[in-house]
Enzyme design. Structure first.
Site, PDB file in Angstrom:
ATOM      1  N   CYS A 174      -0.776   1.264   7.240  1.00 15.87           N
ATOM      2  CA  CYS A 174      -1.115   1.412   5.748  1.00 15.87           C
ATOM      3  C   CYS A 174      -2.548   2.221   5.694  1.00 15.87           C
ATOM      4  O   CYS A 174      -2.734   3.155   5.094  1.00 15.87           O
ATOM      5  CB  CYS A 174      -1.224   0.218   5.327  1.00 15.87           C
ATOM      6  SG  CYS A 174       0.184  -0.412   4.778  1.00 15.87           S
TER       7      CYS A 174
ATOM      8  N   GLU B 182       0.809  -1.172   0.080  1.00 17.52           N
ATOM      9  CA  GLU B 182       0.058   0.025  -0.001  1.00 17.52           C
ATOM     10  C   GLU B 182       0.880   1.198  -0.071  1.00 17.52           C
ATOM     11  O   GLU B 182       0.484   2.171  -0.586  1.00 17.52           O
ATOM     12  CB  GLU B 182      -0.987  -0.023   1.219  1.00 17.52           C
ATOM     13  CG  GLU B 182      -1.821  -1.110   1.226  1.00 17.52           C
ATOM     14  CD  GLU B 182      -1.373  -2.187   2.134  1.00 17.52           C
ATOM     15  OE1 GLU B 182      -2.165  -2.989   2.880  1.00 17.52           O
ATOM     16  OE2 GLU B 182      -0.187  -2.527   2.237  1.00 17.52           O
TER      17      GLU B 182
ATOM     18  N   CYS C 238      -2.948  -2.948   7.348  1.00 15.64           N
ATOM     19  CA  CYS C 238      -2.640  -2.798   8.620  1.00 15.64           C
ATOM     20  C   CYS C 238      -2.615  -1.494   9.097  1.00 15.64           C
ATOM     21  O   CYS C 238      -3.241  -0.354   8.284  1.00 15.64           O
ATOM     22  CB  CYS C 238      -1.194  -3.179   8.955  1.00 15.64           C
ATOM     23  SG  CYS C 238      -0.043  -1.923   8.196  1.00 15.64           S
TER      24      CYS C 238
END
Length: 153
Positions: free
Chosen positions: A89, A58, A86
């Site tokens: 990100c 990402e 996560c």
């Protein structure tokens, strides 16, 4: 005329990136960013290659898309990602003000949804479960292979 540019079409492109990560012995996560039905960024995890814990698909894709557009905000863009982002990100997605995030497999342990959609920018649309089986299968195969290798040593 039939629109070939469906969420599944773009998620297949993200899966191809995840397969590149798999082949490079990286956790197989792939991301693409789309603007006006055109892919403007492709990325996969490169934490091992770059020896950088922040080199998630990402983050790399956001940097590439911003460079491509010559702008730091991605309000008109959609990110297709094979795994739920996560927290790190999700923060980057928040700051990029990305218009839409679509992910395949969920991540019960490290995914941002443990904390809620509020981690994304208020204007970001969120969709998930697109090609869930294919996305989660690649991850399961990767970790099965890793466990098998560890058992052999």
């Amino acid at each position: 005329m039939l629109n070939i540019y469906t969420d599944e079409y773009f998620m297949k492109q993200a899966l191809m990136e995840a397969e590149r990560a798999f082949d490079a012995d990286e956790i197989p996560v792939g991301a693409i960013i789309v603007s006006n039905n055109k892919i403007i960024a492709k990325a996969h995890n490169q934490t091992e290659l770059l020896n950088d814990v922040t080199a998630h698909a990402e983050i790399i894709a956001i940097t590439s898309a911003a460079s491509n557009l010559g702008a730091k905000y991605l309000q008109e863009c959609t990110m297709f990602i094979t795994l739920e982002p996560c927290v790190m990100c999700a923060g980057a997605l928040y700051w990029s003000q990305i218009g839409r995030v679509v992910y395949g497999a969920d991540d019960d342990k490290k995914g941002f949804m443990r904390f809620g959609k509020e981690m994304l920018h208020p204007s970001t649309k969120l969709e998930f479960g697109i090609m869930y089986e294919e996305c989660s299968h690649l991850l399961k195969e990767f970790f099965k292979m890793k466990r098998s290798r560890a058992a052999d040593h």
